[in-house]
Design a protein around this motif. Structure first.
Motif, PDB file in Angstrom:
ATOM      1  N   ALA A 171      49.223  73.138  63.560  1.00 59.02           N
ATOM      2  CA  ALA A 171      50.643  72.849  63.804  1.00 59.02           C
ATOM      3  C   ALA A 171      51.234  71.798  62.492  1.00 59.02           C
ATOM      4  N   LYS A 172      52.121  72.568  61.974  1.00 55.71           N
ATOM      5  CA  LYS A 172      52.660  71.836  60.776  1.00 55.71           C
ATOM      6  C   LYS A 172      53.650  70.566  61.295  1.00 55.71           C
ATOM      7  N   GLY A 173      53.231  69.479  60.587  1.00 54.26           N
ATOM      8  CA  GLY A 173      54.157  68.389  61.331  1.00 54.26           C
ATOM      9  C   GLY A 173      53.268  67.289  61.742  1.00 54.26           C
ATOM     10  N   VAL A 174      52.044  67.433  62.481  1.00 56.67           N
ATOM     11  CA  VAL A 174      51.555  66.387  63.060  1.00 56.67           C
ATOM     12  C   VAL A 174      50.891  65.483  62.094  1.00 56.67           C
ATOM     13  N   ASP A 175      50.758  65.819  60.822  1.00 61.66           N
ATOM     14  CA  ASP A 175      50.164  65.207  59.703  1.00 61.66           C
ATOM     15  C   ASP A 175      51.032  64.508  58.839  1.00 61.66           C
ATOM     16  N   SER A 176      52.369  64.982  59.099  1.00 62.08           N
ATOM     17  CA  SER A 176      53.360  64.734  57.839  1.00 62.08           C
ATOM     18  C   SER A 176      54.580  63.924  58.055  1.00 62.08           C
ATOM     19  N   ASN A 177      55.514  63.911  57.409  1.00 63.70           N
ATOM     20  CA  ASN A 177      56.662  63.089  57.514  1.00 63.70           C
ATOM     21  C   ASN A 177      57.474  63.861  58.654  1.00 63.70           C
ATOM     22  N   ILE A 178      57.108  64.866  58.943  1.00 68.05           N
ATOM     23  CA  ILE A 178      58.015  65.556  60.315  1.00 68.05           C
ATOM     24  C   ILE A 178      57.301  65.159  61.513  1.00 68.05           C
ATOM     25  N   GLY A 179      56.003  64.679  61.683  1.00 68.23           N
ATOM     26  CA  GLY A 179      55.560  63.933  62.778  1.00 68.23           C
ATOM     27  C   GLY A 179      56.208  62.581  62.978  1.00 68.23           C
ATOM     28  N   ALA A 180      56.414  61.895  61.795  1.00 64.44           N
ATOM     29  CA  ALA A 180      56.844  60.516  61.854  1.00 64.44           C
ATOM     30  C   ALA A 180      58.373  60.632  62.275  1.00 64.44           C
ATOM     31  N   ALA A 181      59.059  61.851  61.791  1.00 62.96           N
ATOM     32  CA  ALA A 181      60.687  61.644  62.197  1.00 62.96           C
ATOM     33  C   ALA A 181      60.513  61.831  63.681  1.00 62.96           C
ATOM     34  N   ALA A 227      42.451  57.369  57.299  1.00 62.29           N
ATOM     35  CA  ALA A 227      43.715  57.002  56.428  1.00 62.29           C
ATOM     36  C   ALA A 227      44.834  57.410  57.295  1.00 62.29           C
ATOM     37  N   PRO A 228      45.838  56.212  57.326  1.00 58.68           N
ATOM     38  CA  PRO A 228      47.093  56.343  58.152  1.00 58.68           C
ATOM     39  C   PRO A 228      48.027  57.409  57.463  1.00 58.68           C
ATOM     40  N   LYS A 229      48.491  58.058  58.715  1.00 57.91           N
ATOM     41  CA  LYS A 229      49.512  59.077  58.207  1.00 57.91           C
ATOM     42  C   LYS A 229      50.938  58.811  58.460  1.00 57.91           C
ATOM     43  N   ALA A 230      51.909  59.631  58.020  1.00 54.78           N
ATOM     44  CA  ALA A 230      53.186  59.032  57.926  1.00 54.78           C
ATOM     45  C   ALA A 230      53.738  58.653  59.205  1.00 54.78           C
ATOM     46  N   ILE A 231      53.136  59.147  60.354  1.00 55.13           N
ATOM     47  CA  ILE A 231      53.575  58.603  61.921  1.00 55.13           C
ATOM     48  C   ILE A 231      53.033  57.224  61.870  1.00 55.13           C
ATOM     49  N   PHE A 232      52.133  56.688  61.231  1.00 57.53           N
ATOM     50  CA  PHE A 232      51.842  55.317  61.387  1.00 57.53           C
ATOM     51  C   PHE A 232      52.891  54.224  60.904  1.00 57.53           C
ATOM     52  N   SER A 233      53.364  54.928  59.721  1.00 55.57           N
ATOM     53  CA  SER A 233      54.446  54.045  59.247  1.00 55.57           C
ATOM     54  C   SER A 233      55.601  54.149  60.012  1.00 55.57           C
ATOM     55  N   ALA A 234      56.077  55.296  60.690  1.00 51.23           N
ATOM     56  CA  ALA A 234      57.138  55.269  61.590  1.00 51.23           C
ATOM     57  C   ALA A 234      56.943  54.299  62.800  1.00 51.23           C
ATOM     58  N   MET A 235      55.687  54.148  63.357  1.00 54.23           N
ATOM     59  CA  MET A 235      55.446  53.258  64.384  1.00 54.23           C
ATOM     60  C   MET A 235      55.610  51.841  63.889  1.00 54.23           C
TER      61      MET A 235
END
Length: 235
Positions: A171-181, A227-235
């Motif tokens: 699933a593209k997005g769960v590890d990337s900035n897509i998930g964060a957004a 390692a923290p993913k982009a979604i961690f930054s979003a949180m």
């Protein structure tokens, strides 16, 4: 998924995975109450008990909507008499909070009215759809109105499971900035609704896990190596 003595396929990795209705509704509820009380006695702070999971998915409930609705209401009544008053009882973690999922909620709430069971909360899931759908389609407020119209009070509304998607196999997005957004949009949108709780799907041991980091196959805020993913930054 069943009572003592039931036999059915319940291996989620099995392509023929199907959850059959328990053969005895009251016994199922009593066994669940027993397990919950064991957890409470062991010091677990049990606050919510969600009856079943995604009954609107054919693989999760292999029978009619009406039979599930009666099962849900009957289980709720038994659990209410068996569990401490501070434990909230509800569910059913409907796979969809709109469309067919909402018509299924109508049938469940009709059964609750017939059997005089007032659920403490109503819950649904959200995957693979627009982050703002729960707000735009008024899922939480409609569930409240549906319960109120049947004299069932105003149950809490809970988005009990959600993520941008689940990998099958990727699933593209769960590890990337897509998930964060997606996470940011979902949370900010839910603030506009009566939704009380939302449980971000954070499991790290599903069959969808990849052996490599950043392979688009791990859910949660961290990769399998921590390692923290982009979604961690979003949180």
């Amino acid at each position: 998924v069943g009572v003592t003595g039931d036999a059915h396929k319940n291996n989620s990795t099995d392509e023929n995975h199907v959850l059959m209705p328990p053969s005895n509704t009251r016994q199922w509820a009593l066994e669940l109450a027993r397990d919950v009380k064991e957890m409470i006695n062991a010091g677990v702070d049990v606050q919510y008990v969600e009856i079943w999971n995604e009954p609107d998915m054919p693989s999760e409930w292999d029978d009619t909507k009406e039979k599930f609705a009666n099962f849900f209401a009957e289980c709720g009544s038994v659990l209410r008499s068996e569990l401490p008053a501070n434990v909230k009882i509800g569910g059913p973690g409907m796979a969809s909070g709109w469309g067919l999922g909402m018509s299924y909620f109508e049938i469940v709430l009709d059964a609750c009215k017939r059997k005089s069971f007032k659920p403490d909360f109503l819950s649904w899931h959200h995957y693979g759809s627009f982050a703002t759908d729960s707000e735009f389609l008024k899922t939480a407020s409609l569930l409240e109105e549906m319960a109120q119209a049947r004299g069932l009070g105003t149950p809490e509304t809970i988005l009990s499971e959600w993520n941008v998607s689940l990998p099958h196999p990727v699933a593209k997005g769960v590890d990337s900035n897509i998930g964060a957004a997606f996470w940011s949009a979902m949370v900010s949108s839910l603030i506009q609704t009566p939704t009380l709780h939302a449980l971000f799907f954070f499991l790290q041991d599903g069959s969808w896990e990849a052996e490599d980091d950043y392979a688009g196959q791990s859910v949660g805020a961290f990769t399998l190596r921590g390692a923290p993913k982009a979604i961690f930054s979003a949180m």
